[in-house]
Design a protein around this motif. Structure first.
Motif, PDB file in Angstrom:
ATOM      1  N   ASN A  59      33.611  68.050   7.592  1.00  0.00           N
ATOM      2  CA  ASN A  59      34.139  68.005   6.216  1.00  0.00           C
ATOM      3  C   ASN A  59      34.442  66.577   5.773  1.00  0.00           C
ATOM      4  O   ASN A  59      35.129  66.349   4.782  1.00  0.00           O
ATOM      5  N   LEU A  61      36.329  64.187   6.828  1.00  0.00           N
ATOM      6  CA  LEU A  61      37.607  63.479   6.974  1.00  0.00           C
ATOM      7  C   LEU A  61      37.329  62.185   7.730  1.00  0.00           C
ATOM      8  O   LEU A  61      38.071  61.225   7.633  1.00  0.00           O
ATOM      9  N   GLN A  88      33.669  65.865  -2.729  1.00  0.00           N
ATOM     10  CA  GLN A  88      34.399  66.995  -3.305  1.00  0.00           C
ATOM     11  C   GLN A  88      33.546  68.250  -3.273  1.00  0.00           C
ATOM     12  O   GLN A  88      34.025  69.340  -2.975  1.00  0.00           O
ATOM     13  N   ARG A  91      33.436  69.532   0.309  1.00  0.00           N
ATOM     14  CA  ARG A  91      34.715  70.081   0.763  1.00  0.00           C
ATOM     15  C   ARG A  91      35.074  71.389   0.071  1.00  0.00           C
ATOM     16  O   ARG A  91      35.851  72.186   0.579  1.00  0.00           O
ATOM     17  N   PHE A  98      44.482  72.901  10.779  1.00  0.00           N
ATOM     18  CA  PHE A  98      44.788  71.836  11.733  1.00  0.00           C
ATOM     19  C   PHE A  98      45.722  72.336  12.830  1.00  0.00           C
ATOM     20  O   PHE A  98      46.494  73.275  12.637  1.00  0.00           O
ATOM     21  N   PHE A 104      52.627  71.456   3.110  1.00  0.00           N
ATOM     22  CA  PHE A 104      53.353  70.464   2.329  1.00  0.00           C
ATOM     23  C   PHE A 104      54.837  70.845   2.328  1.00  0.00           C
ATOM     24  O   PHE A 104      55.209  71.871   1.764  1.00  0.00           O
ATOM     25  N   HIS A 106      57.509  69.879   0.892  1.00  0.00           N
ATOM     26  CA  HIS A 106      58.340  69.868  -0.316  1.00  0.00           C
ATOM     27  C   HIS A 106      57.940  70.978  -1.288  1.00  0.00           C
ATOM     28  O   HIS A 106      58.533  71.098  -2.356  1.00  0.00           O
ATOM     29  N   VAL A 120      41.675  72.313  -7.876  1.00  0.00           N
ATOM     30  CA  VAL A 120      40.273  72.202  -7.455  1.00  0.00           C
ATOM     31  C   VAL A 120      39.399  73.220  -8.177  1.00  0.00           C
ATOM     32  O   VAL A 120      38.316  72.902  -8.645  1.00  0.00           O
ATOM     33  N   LEU A 168      40.677  78.951  -1.433  1.00  0.00           N
ATOM     34  CA  LEU A 168      39.627  78.261  -2.179  1.00  0.00           C
ATOM     35  C   LEU A 168      38.265  78.929  -1.985  1.00  0.00           C
ATOM     36  O   LEU A 168      37.240  78.362  -2.352  1.00  0.00           O
TER      37      LEU A 168
ATOM     38  N   GLN B 111      49.364  65.012   6.269  1.00  0.00           N
ATOM     39  CA  GLN B 111      49.595  65.337   4.857  1.00  0.00           C
ATOM     40  C   GLN B 111      48.442  64.842   3.994  1.00  0.00           C
ATOM     41  O   GLN B 111      47.999  65.522   3.077  1.00  0.00           O
ATOM     42  N   GLU B 113      45.415  64.240   5.212  1.00  0.00           N
ATOM     43  CA  GLU B 113      44.218  64.953   5.650  1.00  0.00           C
ATOM     44  C   GLU B 113      44.144  66.337   5.033  1.00  0.00           C
ATOM     45  O   GLU B 113      43.087  66.772   4.562  1.00  0.00           O
ATOM     46  N   ALA B 114      45.279  67.033   5.036  1.00  0.00           N
ATOM     47  CA  ALA B 114      45.274  68.385   4.475  1.00  0.00           C
ATOM     48  C   ALA B 114      44.932  68.321   2.993  1.00  0.00           C
ATOM     49  O   ALA B 114      44.142  69.124   2.493  1.00  0.00           O
ATOM     50  N   SER B 115      45.496  67.346   2.275  1.00  0.00           N
ATOM     51  CA  SER B 115      45.229  67.322   0.844  1.00  0.00           C
ATOM     52  C   SER B 115      43.793  66.892   0.561  1.00  0.00           C
ATOM     53  O   SER B 115      43.185  67.339  -0.406  1.00  0.00           O
ATOM     54  N   GLN B 116      43.232  66.066   1.442  1.00  0.00           N
ATOM     55  CA  GLN B 116      41.814  65.715   1.306  1.00  0.00           C
ATOM     56  C   GLN B 116      40.924  66.901   1.634  1.00  0.00           C
ATOM     57  O   GLN B 116      39.959  67.181   0.936  1.00  0.00           O
ATOM     58  N   ALA B 117      41.253  67.582   2.737  1.00  0.00           N
ATOM     59  CA  ALA B 117      40.431  68.718   3.161  1.00  0.00           C
ATOM     60  C   ALA B 117      40.427  69.802   2.087  1.00  0.00           C
ATOM     61  O   ALA B 117      39.434  70.497   1.899  1.00  0.00           O
ATOM     62  N   LEU B 118      41.539  69.942   1.381  1.00  0.00           N
ATOM     63  CA  LEU B 118      41.595  70.935   0.305  1.00  0.00           C
ATOM     64  C   LEU B 118      40.808  70.463  -0.916  1.00  0.00           C
ATOM     65  O   LEU B 118      40.552  71.236  -1.835  1.00  0.00           O
ATOM     66  N   GLY B 119      40.473  69.188  -0.926  1.00  0.00           N
ATOM     67  CA  GLY B 119      39.694  68.658  -2.049  1.00  0.00           C
ATOM     68  C   GLY B 119      40.546  68.314  -3.253  1.00  0.00           C
ATOM     69  O   GLY B 119      40.025  68.162  -4.367  1.00  0.00           O
ATOM     70  N   LEU B 120      41.855  68.163  -3.052  1.00  0.00           N
ATOM     71  CA  LEU B 120      42.717  67.810  -4.187  1.00  0.00           C
ATOM     72  C   LEU B 120      42.274  66.474  -4.775  1.00  0.00           C
ATOM     73  O   LEU B 120      41.963  65.541  -4.032  1.00  0.00           O
ATOM     74  N   ILE B 129      51.619  65.485  -3.947  1.00  0.00           N
ATOM     75  CA  ILE B 129      51.784  65.691  -2.499  1.00  0.00           C
ATOM     76  C   ILE B 129      52.531  64.522  -1.854  1.00  0.00           C
ATOM     77  O   ILE B 129      53.595  64.706  -1.260  1.00  0.00           O
TER      78      ILE B 129
END
Ligand code: ADP
Ligand code: MG
Lengths: 257, 213
Positions: A59, A61, A88, A91, A98, A104, A106, A120, A168, B111, B113-120, B129
Protein backbone atom coordinates in the motif's frame (compact mmCIF):
# COMPACT_ATOMS: atom_id res chain seq x y z
CA UNK A 1 -11.13 2.96 -15.33
CA UNK A 2 -9.93 0.30 -13.04
CA UNK A 3 -13.33 -1.27 -12.75
CA UNK A 4 -12.89 -4.90 -12.02
CA UNK A 5 -15.65 -7.43 -11.86
CA UNK A 6 -15.86 -10.45 -9.62
CA UNK A 7 -15.11 -12.71 -12.55
CA UNK A 8 -11.92 -10.84 -13.43
CA UNK A 9 -9.15 -13.40 -13.68
CA UNK A 10 -6.29 -10.95 -13.41
CA UNK A 11 -4.62 -11.08 -10.01
CA UNK A 12 -5.87 -8.44 -7.60
CA UNK A 13 -2.34 -7.87 -6.33
CA UNK A 14 0.70 -8.31 -8.51
CA UNK A 15 4.17 -7.67 -7.14
CA UNK A 16 6.99 -8.07 -9.61
CA UNK A 17 10.73 -7.95 -8.96
CA UNK A 18 10.20 -5.93 -5.82
CA UNK A 19 13.34 -4.64 -4.16
CA UNK A 20 13.63 -2.34 -1.19
CA UNK A 21 16.73 -0.92 0.43
CA UNK A 22 17.07 1.27 3.47
CA UNK A 23 20.32 3.06 2.71
CA UNK A 24 22.76 0.32 1.76
CA UNK A 25 20.75 -2.37 3.55
CA UNK A 26 18.69 -4.39 1.07
CA UNK A 27 15.62 -5.63 2.91
CA UNK A 28 13.62 -7.09 0.00
CA UNK A 29 15.66 -8.86 -2.63
CA UNK A 30 13.36 -9.35 -5.56
CA UNK A 31 9.90 -10.46 -4.49
CA UNK A 32 7.31 -11.81 -6.91
CA UNK A 33 3.84 -12.34 -5.61
CA UNK A 34 0.42 -12.51 -7.12
CA UNK A 35 -2.78 -12.71 -5.14
CA UNK A 36 -6.09 -13.64 -6.69
CA UNK A 37 -9.43 -12.27 -5.65
CA UNK A 38 -10.76 -14.10 -2.60
CA UNK A 39 -7.41 -15.63 -1.80
CA UNK A 40 -6.01 -15.57 1.72
CA UNK A 41 -2.26 -15.51 1.85
CA UNK A 42 -0.35 -15.90 5.09
CA UNK A 43 3.22 -14.65 5.33
CA UNK A 44 5.39 -16.15 8.02
CA UNK A 45 9.09 -16.06 8.71
CA UNK A 46 11.63 -14.94 11.30
CA UNK A 47 11.55 -11.37 12.53
CA UNK A 48 13.58 -8.98 10.40
CA UNK A 49 12.99 -11.04 7.27
CA UNK A 50 11.10 -8.20 5.55
CA UNK A 51 7.46 -9.26 6.05
CA UNK A 52 6.26 -5.89 7.26
CA UNK A 53 8.23 -4.07 4.62
CA UNK A 54 6.65 -6.18 1.89
CA UNK A 55 3.18 -5.47 3.23
CA UNK A 56 3.96 -1.76 3.54
CA UNK A 57 5.17 -1.67 -0.06
CA UNK A 58 1.85 -3.11 -1.20
CA UNK A 59 0.00 0.00 0.00
CA UNK A 60 3.04 2.21 -0.49
CA UNK A 61 3.59 3.25 3.10
CA UNK A 62 7.12 2.50 1.92
CA UNK A 63 8.29 3.39 -1.55
CA UNK A 64 10.29 0.62 -3.20
CA UNK A 65 13.66 0.68 -4.90
CA UNK A 66 12.94 -1.51 -7.92
CA UNK A 67 10.08 -3.47 -9.44
CA UNK A 68 6.37 -2.73 -9.55
CA UNK A 69 3.36 -3.07 -7.32
CA UNK A 70 -0.06 -3.35 -8.91
CA UNK A 71 -3.30 -3.41 -6.96
CA UNK A 72 -6.64 -3.56 -8.74
CA UNK A 73 -5.15 -2.15 -11.90
CA UNK A 74 -3.18 0.69 -10.33
CA UNK A 75 0.55 0.22 -10.89
CA UNK A 76 3.22 1.99 -8.88
CA UNK A 77 6.84 1.99 -9.98
CA UNK A 78 10.01 2.36 -7.94
CA UNK A 79 10.80 5.36 -5.70
CA UNK A 80 7.51 6.67 -6.71
CA UNK A 81 7.69 9.73 -8.71
CA UNK A 82 4.07 8.62 -8.44
CA UNK A 83 1.72 11.40 -7.85
CA UNK A 84 -0.28 11.64 -4.71
CA UNK A 85 -3.31 10.95 -6.85
CA UNK A 86 -2.01 7.54 -7.95
CA UNK A 87 -1.23 6.66 -4.35
CA UNK A 88 -4.68 7.71 -3.22
CA UNK A 89 -6.19 5.59 -5.98
CA UNK A 90 -4.18 2.56 -4.92
CA UNK A 91 -4.88 3.01 -1.22
CA UNK A 92 -8.58 3.34 -1.87
CA UNK A 93 -8.66 -0.37 -2.60
CA UNK A 94 -6.43 -1.47 0.25
CA UNK A 95 -7.28 -1.68 3.94
CA UNK A 96 -4.54 -2.13 6.50
CA UNK A 97 -4.54 -3.35 10.08
CA UNK A 98 -1.45 -2.73 12.20
CA UNK A 99 0.11 -4.59 15.08
CA UNK A 100 -0.29 -1.52 17.28
CA UNK A 101 -3.93 -0.78 16.24
CA UNK A 102 -3.20 2.91 15.63
CA UNK A 103 -6.69 4.12 16.44
CA UNK A 104 -6.95 7.89 16.72
CA UNK A 105 -6.96 8.49 20.49
CA UNK A 106 -8.70 11.87 20.38
CA UNK A 107 -11.70 10.60 18.40
CA UNK A 108 -14.40 8.36 19.76
CA UNK A 109 -14.88 4.92 18.30
CA UNK A 110 -17.62 5.98 15.91
CA UNK A 111 -15.57 8.93 14.59
CA UNK A 112 -12.59 6.64 14.17
CA UNK A 113 -14.62 4.45 11.83
CA UNK A 114 -16.51 7.26 10.11
CA UNK A 115 -13.92 9.93 9.40
CA UNK A 116 -12.19 8.36 6.40
CA UNK A 117 -15.54 7.43 4.84
CA UNK A 118 -16.40 11.12 4.80
CA UNK A 119 -13.01 12.44 3.71
CA UNK A 120 -12.09 9.71 1.23
CA UNK A 121 -15.40 8.43 -0.12
CA UNK A 122 -17.35 11.65 0.35
CA UNK A 123 -20.11 10.02 2.35
CA UNK A 124 -22.22 12.29 4.52
CA UNK A 125 -21.78 11.99 8.25
CA UNK A 126 -25.16 10.26 8.55
CA UNK A 127 -24.29 7.71 5.85
CA UNK A 128 -20.85 7.15 7.31
CA UNK A 129 -22.17 6.71 10.84
CA UNK A 130 -24.78 4.25 9.64
CA UNK A 131 -22.16 2.15 7.88
CA UNK A 132 -19.88 2.42 10.92
CA UNK A 133 -22.60 1.12 13.20
CA UNK A 134 -23.18 -1.85 10.89
CA UNK A 135 -19.51 -2.71 10.98
CA UNK A 136 -19.16 -2.14 14.72
CA UNK A 137 -22.12 -4.46 15.20
CA UNK A 138 -20.43 -7.01 12.98
CA UNK A 139 -17.27 -6.96 15.11
CA UNK A 140 -19.42 -7.05 18.26
CA UNK A 141 -18.68 -3.54 19.49
CA UNK A 142 -21.75 -1.44 18.73
CA UNK A 143 -22.00 -0.58 22.43
CA UNK A 144 -18.56 1.08 22.35
CA UNK A 145 -19.45 3.61 19.64
CA UNK A 146 -19.36 6.63 21.95
CA UNK A 147 -16.32 5.51 23.95
CA UNK A 148 -12.78 6.67 23.38
CA UNK A 149 -10.26 4.03 22.26
CA UNK A 150 -8.36 4.23 25.55
CA UNK A 151 -11.47 2.83 27.26
CA UNK A 152 -11.32 -0.31 25.11
CA UNK A 153 -9.21 -3.42 25.57
CA UNK A 154 -6.49 -4.23 23.05
CA UNK A 155 -8.65 -6.87 21.39
CA UNK A 156 -11.53 -4.44 21.12
CA UNK A 157 -9.26 -1.75 19.69
CA UNK A 158 -8.00 -4.12 17.04
CA UNK A 159 -11.54 -5.10 16.08
CA UNK A 160 -12.39 -1.41 15.79
CA UNK A 161 -9.32 -0.94 13.59
CA UNK A 162 -10.60 -3.74 11.36
CA UNK A 163 -14.01 -2.07 11.16
CA UNK A 164 -12.31 1.23 10.33
CA UNK A 165 -10.45 -0.35 7.42
CA UNK A 166 -13.52 -2.25 6.18
CA UNK A 167 -15.58 0.92 6.22
CA UNK A 168 -13.87 2.06 3.03
CA UNK A 169 -15.01 -1.10 1.20
CA UNK A 170 -11.48 -2.20 0.30
CA UNK A 171 -10.88 -4.96 -2.20
CA UNK A 172 -8.05 -6.37 -0.13
CA UNK A 173 -7.11 -6.27 3.54
CA UNK A 174 -3.52 -6.31 4.78
CA UNK A 175 -2.84 -7.47 8.32
CA UNK A 176 0.56 -6.96 9.94
CA UNK A 177 0.74 -9.26 12.95
CA UNK A 178 -2.68 -8.15 14.15
CA UNK A 179 -2.58 -10.28 17.31
CA UNK A 180 1.06 -9.95 18.33
CA UNK A 181 0.44 -7.12 20.78
CA UNK A 182 -2.43 -8.98 22.45
CA UNK A 183 -2.84 -11.50 25.23
CA UNK A 184 -3.83 -14.85 23.75
CA UNK A 185 -7.52 -14.65 24.78
CA UNK A 186 -7.85 -11.18 23.26
CA UNK A 187 -6.03 -12.37 20.17
CA UNK A 188 -8.70 -15.03 19.74
CA UNK A 189 -11.52 -12.51 19.40
CA UNK A 190 -9.54 -10.75 16.69
CA UNK A 191 -8.80 -14.00 14.90
CA UNK A 192 -12.49 -14.87 15.02
CA UNK A 193 -13.33 -11.64 13.22
CA UNK A 194 -10.64 -12.37 10.64
CA UNK A 195 -11.97 -15.88 10.06
CA UNK A 196 -15.41 -14.46 9.45
CA UNK A 197 -13.97 -12.01 6.94
CA UNK A 198 -12.19 -14.84 5.20
CA UNK A 199 -15.39 -16.86 5.01
CA UNK A 200 -17.10 -13.81 3.55
CA UNK A 201 -14.69 -13.94 0.62
CA UNK A 202 -12.42 -11.01 1.49
CA UNK A 203 -8.99 -11.09 -0.14
CA UNK A 204 -6.37 -10.95 2.60
CA UNK A 205 -2.62 -10.89 3.07
CA UNK A 206 -1.81 -11.69 6.67
CA UNK A 207 1.61 -11.48 8.26
CA UNK A 208 1.27 -13.64 11.32
CA UNK A 209 2.88 -15.71 14.03
CA UNK A 210 -0.34 -17.66 14.47
CA UNK A 211 0.56 -20.97 12.87
CA UNK A 212 -3.00 -22.27 13.27
CA UNK A 213 -4.37 -19.34 11.36
CA UNK A 214 -1.78 -19.81 8.64
CA UNK A 215 -2.56 -23.49 8.35
CA UNK A 216 -6.34 -23.52 8.79
CA UNK A 217 -7.62 -20.24 7.41
CA UNK A 218 -5.25 -19.22 4.67
CA UNK A 219 -5.18 -20.83 1.22
CA UNK A 220 -1.53 -20.22 0.69
CA UNK A 221 1.48 -19.74 2.91
CA UNK A 222 4.62 -17.82 2.08
CA UNK A 223 7.74 -18.23 4.15
CA UNK A 224 10.17 -15.34 4.05
CA UNK A 225 13.79 -15.20 5.19
CA UNK A 226 16.38 -12.49 4.60
CA UNK A 227 14.27 -10.54 2.18
CA UNK A 228 13.30 -13.48 0.01
CA UNK A 229 10.41 -15.85 -0.29
CA UNK A 230 12.06 -19.15 0.48
CA UNK A 231 8.99 -21.28 0.14
CA UNK A 232 5.37 -20.99 -0.83
CA UNK A 233 2.42 -23.15 -1.66
CA UNK A 234 -0.92 -24.43 -0.40
CA UNK A 235 -1.09 -23.95 3.37
CA UNK A 236 -1.21 -27.59 4.49
CA UNK A 237 1.62 -28.64 2.20
CA UNK A 238 3.93 -25.84 3.26
CA UNK A 239 3.15 -26.18 6.94
CA UNK A 240 3.34 -29.97 7.05
CA UNK A 241 5.85 -30.87 4.35
CA UNK A 242 8.20 -27.94 3.82
CA UNK A 243 10.61 -28.58 0.98
CA UNK A 244 13.59 -26.51 2.04
CA UNK A 245 15.82 -27.02 5.04
CA UNK A 246 15.50 -23.39 6.13
CA UNK A 247 11.72 -23.59 6.09
CA UNK A 248 11.85 -26.81 8.13
CA UNK A 249 14.12 -25.15 10.69
CA UNK A 250 11.91 -22.12 10.98
CA UNK A 251 8.74 -24.14 11.39
CA UNK A 252 10.18 -26.46 13.98
CA UNK A 253 11.56 -23.47 15.90
CA UNK A 254 8.16 -21.73 16.08
CA UNK A 255 6.39 -24.97 16.95
CA UNK A 256 8.74 -25.60 19.85
CA UNK A 257 7.83 -22.24 21.35
CA UNK B 1 -2.71 51.42 50.03
CA UNK B 2 -6.14 50.82 48.57
CA UNK B 3 -5.92 53.81 46.27
CA UNK B 4 -2.49 52.60 45.16
CA UNK B 5 -4.03 49.25 44.24
CA UNK B 6 -6.99 50.96 42.64
CA UNK B 7 -4.62 53.01 40.54
CA UNK B 8 -2.48 50.06 39.53
CA UNK B 9 -5.41 47.87 38.59
CA UNK B 10 -6.04 50.17 35.65
CA UNK B 11 -2.88 48.67 34.13
CA UNK B 12 -4.14 45.10 34.44
CA UNK B 13 -6.37 45.02 31.33
CA UNK B 14 -3.46 46.19 29.18
CA UNK B 15 -1.15 43.54 30.65
CA UNK B 16 -3.75 40.86 29.97
CA UNK B 17 -4.38 42.21 26.48
CA UNK B 18 -0.66 42.11 25.71
CA UNK B 19 -0.32 38.60 27.12
CA UNK B 20 -3.24 37.06 25.27
CA UNK B 21 -2.66 39.12 22.14
CA UNK B 22 0.96 37.99 21.86
CA UNK B 23 -0.07 34.44 22.76
CA UNK B 24 -2.68 34.40 20.01
CA UNK B 25 -0.20 35.74 17.47
CA UNK B 26 2.36 33.17 18.59
CA UNK B 27 0.05 30.17 18.72
CA UNK B 28 -1.06 30.80 15.13
CA UNK B 29 2.24 32.00 13.64
CA UNK B 30 4.02 29.10 15.36
CA UNK B 31 2.25 26.60 13.08
CA UNK B 32 3.81 27.69 9.76
CA UNK B 33 7.18 28.22 11.45
CA UNK B 34 7.07 24.68 12.83
CA UNK B 35 6.05 23.32 9.44
CA UNK B 36 8.89 25.18 7.76
CA UNK B 37 11.30 23.87 10.40
CA UNK B 38 10.19 20.30 9.66
CA UNK B 39 10.10 20.74 5.91
CA UNK B 40 12.03 18.26 3.78
CA UNK B 41 13.23 21.23 1.80
CA UNK B 42 16.70 21.92 3.28
CA UNK B 43 16.71 25.63 2.46
CA UNK B 44 13.37 26.15 4.14
CA UNK B 45 14.16 24.11 7.23
CA UNK B 46 17.58 25.71 7.71
CA UNK B 47 16.14 29.15 7.24
CA UNK B 48 13.46 28.40 9.83
CA UNK B 49 16.09 27.04 12.23
CA UNK B 50 18.18 30.20 11.81
CA UNK B 51 15.19 32.47 12.37
CA UNK B 52 14.23 30.52 15.49
CA UNK B 53 17.73 30.80 16.96
CA UNK B 54 18.05 34.49 16.06
CA UNK B 55 14.73 35.45 17.56
CA UNK B 56 15.31 33.43 20.71
CA UNK B 57 18.85 34.69 21.29
CA UNK B 58 18.00 38.39 21.38
CA UNK B 59 16.37 39.57 24.62
CA UNK B 60 12.74 40.73 24.34
CA UNK B 61 13.74 44.21 25.47
CA UNK B 62 16.15 44.56 22.56
CA UNK B 63 13.52 43.25 20.14
CA UNK B 64 11.06 45.83 21.33
CA UNK B 65 13.58 48.62 20.84
CA UNK B 66 14.51 47.29 17.42
CA UNK B 67 10.91 47.16 16.30
CA UNK B 68 9.78 50.37 17.91
CA UNK B 69 12.74 52.58 17.07
CA UNK B 70 13.97 50.61 14.08
CA UNK B 71 10.76 50.21 12.13
CA UNK B 72 9.17 53.22 13.79
CA UNK B 73 11.91 55.62 12.69
CA UNK B 74 11.59 54.60 9.08
CA UNK B 75 8.54 54.62 6.90
CA UNK B 76 6.42 52.60 9.25
CA UNK B 77 5.11 54.40 12.23
CA UNK B 78 4.21 51.94 14.95
CA UNK B 79 2.35 52.71 18.11
CA UNK B 80 4.04 51.35 21.24
CA UNK B 81 1.23 48.83 21.61
CA UNK B 82 1.60 47.45 18.09
CA UNK B 83 5.39 47.29 18.46
CA UNK B 84 5.05 45.43 21.76
CA UNK B 85 2.44 43.03 20.40
CA UNK B 86 4.54 42.40 17.30
CA UNK B 87 7.76 41.82 19.22
CA UNK B 88 6.29 39.63 21.93
CA UNK B 89 4.14 37.82 19.35
CA UNK B 90 7.17 36.99 17.23
CA UNK B 91 9.15 35.70 20.18
CA UNK B 92 6.17 33.66 21.29
CA UNK B 93 5.73 32.26 17.77
CA UNK B 94 9.21 30.74 17.58
CA UNK B 95 8.84 29.29 21.04
CA UNK B 96 5.47 27.80 20.08
CA UNK B 97 7.09 26.35 16.96
CA UNK B 98 9.62 24.56 19.15
CA UNK B 99 6.93 23.35 21.56
CA UNK B 100 4.92 21.98 18.62
CA UNK B 101 8.00 20.30 17.23
CA UNK B 102 8.56 18.49 20.51
CA UNK B 103 4.92 17.40 20.63
CA UNK B 104 5.06 16.15 17.06
CA UNK B 105 8.04 14.00 17.94
CA UNK B 106 5.98 12.46 20.75
CA UNK B 107 3.26 11.29 18.38
CA UNK B 108 3.50 7.61 17.47
CA UNK B 109 4.50 7.06 13.82
CA UNK B 110 1.49 4.75 13.58
CA UNK B 111 -0.83 7.76 13.67
CA UNK B 112 0.64 9.05 10.42
CA UNK B 113 0.70 5.59 8.92
CA UNK B 114 -2.89 4.81 9.78
CA UNK B 115 -4.11 8.10 8.36
CA UNK B 116 -2.06 7.55 5.20
CA UNK B 117 -3.22 3.96 4.84
CA UNK B 118 -6.81 5.16 5.10
CA UNK B 119 -6.05 7.59 2.30
CA UNK B 120 -7.03 10.68 4.28
CA UNK B 121 -6.13 13.84 2.35
CA UNK B 122 -3.22 15.87 3.64
CA UNK B 123 -5.33 18.65 5.15
CA UNK B 124 -7.36 16.12 7.09
CA UNK B 125 -4.26 14.33 8.38
CA UNK B 126 -2.89 17.63 9.65
CA UNK B 127 -6.06 19.32 10.87
CA UNK B 128 -8.12 16.39 12.10
CA UNK B 129 -5.64 13.72 13.13
CA UNK B 130 -2.23 15.11 14.01
CA UNK B 131 -3.13 18.73 14.89
CA UNK B 132 -5.48 17.97 17.78
CA UNK B 133 -2.99 15.52 19.25
CA UNK B 134 -0.20 18.09 19.01
CA UNK B 135 -2.45 20.68 20.66
CA UNK B 136 -3.29 18.29 23.46
CA UNK B 137 0.35 17.38 24.14
CA UNK B 138 1.45 21.02 23.89
CA UNK B 139 -1.15 22.40 26.28
CA UNK B 140 0.84 22.22 29.55
CA UNK B 141 3.95 23.74 27.93
CA UNK B 142 1.87 26.49 26.35
CA UNK B 143 0.27 27.32 29.68
CA UNK B 144 3.67 27.50 31.36
CA UNK B 145 4.85 29.74 28.55
CA UNK B 146 1.79 31.96 28.93
CA UNK B 147 2.62 32.59 32.57
CA UNK B 148 6.18 33.48 31.60
CA UNK B 149 4.83 35.74 28.90
CA UNK B 150 2.55 37.48 31.37
CA UNK B 151 5.64 38.56 33.30
CA UNK B 152 7.61 39.39 30.15
CA UNK B 153 4.97 41.87 29.05
CA UNK B 154 6.50 44.19 31.65
CA UNK B 155 9.20 45.09 29.11
CA UNK B 156 6.54 46.90 27.11
CA UNK B 157 6.60 49.62 29.78
CA UNK B 158 10.00 50.66 28.41
CA UNK B 159 8.46 51.92 25.19
CA UNK B 160 5.52 53.45 27.02
CA UNK B 161 2.72 50.89 26.82
CA UNK B 162 0.53 51.73 29.81
CA UNK B 163 0.42 48.26 31.34
CA UNK B 164 0.88 47.22 34.94
CA UNK B 165 4.64 47.74 35.29
CA UNK B 166 4.34 51.09 33.54
CA UNK B 167 1.69 52.23 35.99
CA UNK B 168 3.84 51.04 38.85
CA UNK B 169 6.86 52.96 37.64
CA UNK B 170 4.82 56.08 37.03
CA UNK B 171 3.14 55.94 40.41
CA UNK B 172 6.36 55.30 42.29
CA UNK B 173 8.02 58.27 40.66
CA UNK B 174 5.12 60.44 41.74
CA UNK B 175 4.72 59.19 45.28
CA UNK B 176 8.17 57.83 46.23
CA UNK B 177 6.46 54.81 47.79
CA UNK B 178 8.40 52.34 45.67
CA UNK B 179 8.27 49.39 48.07
CA UNK B 180 4.52 49.43 48.63
CA UNK B 181 3.80 50.07 45.01
CA UNK B 182 5.96 47.31 43.59
CA UNK B 183 4.78 44.88 46.26
CA UNK B 184 1.29 45.59 45.02
CA UNK B 185 2.43 45.17 41.42
CA UNK B 186 3.93 41.78 42.31
CA UNK B 187 0.72 40.76 44.03
CA UNK B 188 -1.28 41.64 40.91
CA UNK B 189 0.99 39.53 38.69
CA UNK B 190 0.47 36.57 41.01
CA UNK B 191 -3.28 37.17 40.96
CA UNK B 192 -3.23 37.00 37.18
CA UNK B 193 -1.02 33.92 36.83
CA UNK B 194 -2.93 31.72 39.22
CA UNK B 195 -6.10 31.49 37.11
CA UNK B 196 -4.07 30.71 34.00
CA UNK B 197 -2.37 27.80 35.74
CA UNK B 198 -5.66 26.70 37.22
CA UNK B 199 -7.60 26.77 33.96
CA UNK B 200 -4.87 24.94 32.09
CA UNK B 201 -4.77 22.18 34.68
CA UNK B 202 -8.54 21.89 34.57
CA UNK B 203 -8.62 21.60 30.78
CA UNK B 204 -5.72 19.17 30.79
CA UNK B 205 -7.42 16.98 33.38
CA UNK B 206 -10.67 16.96 31.41
CA UNK B 207 -8.96 15.87 28.20
CA UNK B 208 -6.90 13.31 30.07
CA UNK B 209 -9.99 11.86 31.65
CA UNK B 210 -11.59 11.40 28.24
CA UNK B 211 -8.66 10.33 26.16
CA UNK B 212 -6.49 8.78 28.88
CA UNK B 213 -3.37 7.91 26.99
N1 ADP C 1 12.35 2.40 8.29
C1 ADP C 1 13.40 1.56 8.30
N2 ADP C 1 14.65 2.04 8.23
C2 ADP C 1 15.71 1.21 8.22
N3 ADP C 1 15.64 -0.13 8.30
C3 ADP C 1 14.40 -0.66 8.38
C4 ADP C 1 13.22 0.15 8.38
N4 ADP C 1 12.13 -0.66 8.48
C5 ADP C 1 12.63 -1.92 8.52
N5 ADP C 1 13.97 -1.92 8.48
C6 ADP C 1 14.84 -3.11 8.47
O1 ADP C 1 14.37 -3.97 7.46
C7 ADP C 1 14.48 -5.30 7.87
C8 ADP C 1 13.13 -5.98 7.71
O2 ADP C 1 12.22 -5.41 8.62
P1 ADP C 1 10.70 -5.83 8.67
O3 ADP C 1 10.12 -5.73 7.33
O4 ADP C 1 10.08 -5.03 9.75
O5 ADP C 1 10.81 -7.35 9.10
P2 ADP C 1 9.70 -8.30 9.72
O6 ADP C 1 8.39 -7.63 9.63
O7 ADP C 1 9.80 -9.56 8.93
O8 ADP C 1 10.12 -8.53 11.15
C9 ADP C 1 14.99 -5.29 9.30
O9 ADP C 1 16.36 -5.55 9.27
C10 ADP C 1 14.72 -3.89 9.74
O10 ADP C 1 15.68 -3.50 10.67
MG1 MG D 1 7.09 -6.98 11.16
Amino acid sequence: MNETSATDIRPLVLVEGLRKSFGSHEVLKGIDLSVQRGEIVAIIGPSGSGKSTLLRCVNQLETHTAGTVTVAGVTIGPDSASHDRELQKLRRNVGMVFQSFNLFPHLNVLRNVSIAQQRVLGRSQAEADERSMQLLTRVGLADKAKQYPARCSGGQQQRIAIARALALDPQIMLFDEPTSALDPELGLEVLAVMRELAEGGMTMIVVTHEMHFAEDVSNRVLIMADGEIIEQGPSREVMQKPQTERARQFLSAVRDR
Amino acid sequence: MLDILGNLVTGVPMTLFLTFGALLVGVILGIPICMARRSHHPVLSNLAAAVIVAIRSIPPLVWLFLIYFGLGSGILRLSPLVAALGGLGLITAVNMAEIYRGSLAAIHAGQWEASQALGLPRWSRLVEIIGPQVARISLPAVATYAIGLLKDTAVASIIGVPELAFKGTYLSQQTFKGLEIFAAVGFLYIAMSLPIAWVSRLVDARIRQRVAQ
